[in-house]
Motif scaffolding. Sequence first.
Motif, mmCIF file in Angstrom:
data_model
loop_
_atom_site.group_PDB
_atom_site.id
_atom_site.type_symbol
_atom_site.label_atom_id
_atom_site.label_comp_id
_atom_site.label_asym_id
_atom_site.label_seq_id
_atom_site.Cartn_x
_atom_site.Cartn_y
_atom_site.Cartn_z
ATOM 1 N N ALA A 162 -22.584 39.355 57.215
ATOM 2 C CA ALA A 162 -23.046 37.983 56.982
ATOM 3 C C ALA A 162 -22.579 37.015 58.061
ATOM 4 N N ARG A 163 -21.635 37.418 58.860
ATOM 5 C CA ARG A 163 -21.078 36.532 59.885
ATOM 6 C C ARG A 163 -22.128 36.251 60.954
ATOM 7 N N ARG A 164 -22.342 34.968 61.256
ATOM 8 C CA ARG A 164 -23.293 34.594 62.304
ATOM 9 C C ARG A 164 -22.598 34.305 63.620
ATOM 10 N N ASP A 165 -21.444 33.665 63.555
ATOM 11 C CA ASP A 165 -20.659 33.427 64.761
ATOM 12 C C ASP A 165 -19.729 34.621 64.946
ATOM 13 N N PRO A 166 -19.898 35.398 66.008
ATOM 14 C CA PRO A 166 -19.065 36.593 66.184
ATOM 15 C C PRO A 166 -17.587 36.285 66.335
ATOM 16 N N ASP A 167 -17.232 35.032 66.634
ATOM 17 C CA ASP A 167 -15.817 34.663 66.758
ATOM 18 C C ASP A 167 -15.197 34.242 65.433
ATOM 19 N N PHE A 168 -15.993 34.101 64.386
ATOM 20 C CA PHE A 168 -15.440 33.800 63.065
ATOM 21 C C PHE A 168 -14.580 34.981 62.634
ATOM 22 N N VAL A 169 -13.322 34.740 62.326
ATOM 23 C CA VAL A 169 -12.359 35.810 62.057
ATOM 24 C C VAL A 169 -12.397 36.214 60.590
ATOM 25 N N ILE A 170 -12.563 37.499 60.360
ATOM 26 C CA ILE A 170 -12.498 38.055 59.010
ATOM 27 C C ILE A 170 -11.221 38.870 58.901
ATOM 28 N N CYS A 171 -10.344 38.389 58.059
ATOM 29 C CA CYS A 171 -9.048 39.012 57.832
ATOM 30 C C CYS A 171 -9.099 39.759 56.503
ATOM 31 N N ALA A 172 -8.563 40.965 56.485
ATOM 32 C CA ALA A 172 -8.500 41.759 55.258
ATOM 33 C C ALA A 172 -7.068 41.770 54.752
ATOM 34 N N ARG A 173 -6.906 41.385 53.504
ATOM 35 C CA ARG A 173 -5.585 41.412 52.865
ATOM 36 C C ARG A 173 -5.518 42.594 51.907
ATOM 37 N N THR A 174 -4.410 43.333 51.980
ATOM 38 C CA THR A 174 -4.182 44.388 51.002
ATOM 39 C C THR A 174 -2.935 44.098 50.181
ATOM 40 N N ASP A 175 -3.056 44.275 48.883
ATOM 41 C CA ASP A 175 -1.934 44.132 47.954
ATOM 42 C C ASP A 175 -1.415 45.486 47.500
ATOM 43 N N ALA A 176 -1.753 46.531 48.248
ATOM 44 C CA ALA A 176 -1.424 47.883 47.812
ATOM 45 C C ALA A 176 0.064 48.208 47.915
ATOM 46 N N ARG A 177 0.812 47.487 48.755
ATOM 47 C CA ARG A 177 2.229 47.831 48.961
ATOM 48 C C ARG A 177 2.995 47.890 47.638
ATOM 49 N N GLY A 178 2.795 46.924 46.775
ATOM 50 C CA GLY A 178 3.545 46.869 45.529
ATOM 51 C C GLY A 178 2.964 47.707 44.411
ATOM 52 N N ILE A 179 1.828 48.348 44.654
ATOM 53 C CA ILE A 179 1.141 49.094 43.600
ATOM 54 C C ILE A 179 1.056 50.573 43.931
ATOM 55 N N GLU A 180 0.574 50.865 45.119
ATOM 56 C CA GLU A 180 0.372 52.252 45.540
ATOM 57 C C GLU A 180 1.411 52.725 46.555
ATOM 58 N N GLY A 181 2.199 51.791 47.098
ATOM 59 C CA GLY A 181 3.237 52.151 48.040
ATOM 60 C C GLY A 181 2.909 51.796 49.477
ATOM 61 N N PHE A 182 3.912 51.898 50.325
ATOM 62 C CA PHE A 182 3.801 51.499 51.730
ATOM 63 C C PHE A 182 2.749 52.316 52.468
ATOM 64 N N ASP A 183 2.792 53.639 52.327
ATOM 65 C CA ASP A 183 1.868 54.492 53.077
ATOM 66 C C ASP A 183 0.417 54.220 52.693
ATOM 67 N N ALA A 184 0.184 53.957 51.411
ATOM 68 C CA ALA A 184 -1.174 53.641 50.969
ATOM 69 C C ALA A 184 -1.647 52.332 51.586
ATOM 70 N N ALA A 185 -0.741 51.356 51.711
ATOM 71 C CA ALA A 185 -1.099 50.085 52.336
ATOM 72 C C ALA A 185 -1.483 50.295 53.800
ATOM 73 N N VAL A 186 -0.759 51.178 54.490
ATOM 74 C CA VAL A 186 -1.087 51.502 55.884
ATOM 75 C C VAL A 186 -2.472 52.134 55.961
ATOM 76 N N ASP A 187 -2.732 53.106 55.096
ATOM 77 C CA ASP A 187 -4.039 53.776 55.108
ATOM 78 C C ASP A 187 -5.165 52.784 54.846
ATOM 79 N N ARG A 188 -4.956 51.887 53.896
ATOM 80 C CA ARG A 188 -5.978 50.875 53.604
ATOM 81 C C ARG A 188 -6.184 49.957 54.815
ATOM 82 N N ALA A 189 -5.108 49.535 55.444
ATOM 83 C CA ALA A 189 -5.220 48.645 56.600
ATOM 84 C C ALA A 189 -6.050 49.286 57.702
ATOM 85 N N LYS A 190 -5.811 50.563 57.968
ATOM 86 C CA LYS A 190 -6.580 51.258 58.999
ATOM 87 C C LYS A 190 -8.056 51.339 58.621
#
Length: 303
Positions: free
Chosen positions: A152-180
């Motif tokens: 949906a982004r029209r301006d290619p410079d508009f920054v889309i940041c992804a937040r993960t809350d997995a660290r406190g639920i699934e653990g550190f390694d899961a948060a890393v996998d989600r981030a990637k």
Amino acid sequence: MSLFSSGVSDTAKRTALRAGLTSGELQRWPGAFSPLAAKLIADIGFDGVYVSGAVLAADLGLPDIGLTTLSEVTTRAGSIARATDLPTLADADTGFGEPMSAARTVAALEDAGLAGLHLEDQVNPKRCGHLDGKDVVPTEVMLKRLRAAVAARRDPDFVICARTDARGIEGFDAAVDRAKAYADAGADLIFTEALTDLGEFEKFRKAVDVPLLANMTEFGKSELITAGQLRDVGYNVVIYPVTTLRIAMGAVESGLREILTEGTQAGLLDGMQHRSRLYELLRYAEYNDFDSELFNFTLADGA
């Protein structure tokens, strides 16, 4: 900075945000609870402005559990973005729906002048990232949100940041996998919530090869780490999302109690922002000059 809006175009702000992410310098973005607070952030010399969903909800008298609407977030975030020449990043919760609503959220915040937003992988209704009782959606569900947002982004410079809350639920390694996975889906910036200490921030930085955002919120699960420490371990952005609201509300509560007990605010004057400083931030003199230039004529005799 123009009198009535930002003096910098939306495109220029987004370009500045992108440049900041790759500059090698830590970008510091305090949260603004109002356009006036944003003006102070800019005047003091920070790199950008952050609009917290928790702060917006609190300012409306609501808990941070997904009760705010896209229109409320767009209106407030847009007012804050227009108040300064700095790029502004907005908290867009879970995108206000699945996943078409996430796409609409990108369009609305682009139109409002934001430089970027972040979407999170919590289940609706979301909870504050530093509270227990959260849950996250399956990775594939979040990937659909992100792909819709990126498309949906029209301006290619508009920054889309992804937040993960997995660290406190699934653990550190899961948060890393989600981030990637989120980076592979097109996220420009990764926000990992509730890492515990500097060691975890450093470990996460080594595991994920995309720009990273650190959340230094008070009274939460993360140790309060200095900007210098975050810079040294290679983080790109740090936000202080609720700090200005907490400072302000602490002072307001203390002041109101003193007025109630003392019957006057006289003892509070030294801690107040002076009228002259407020007028300086609001550029009263320049508005007055503008008005005077418009009405600098005189009436002819007898008119």
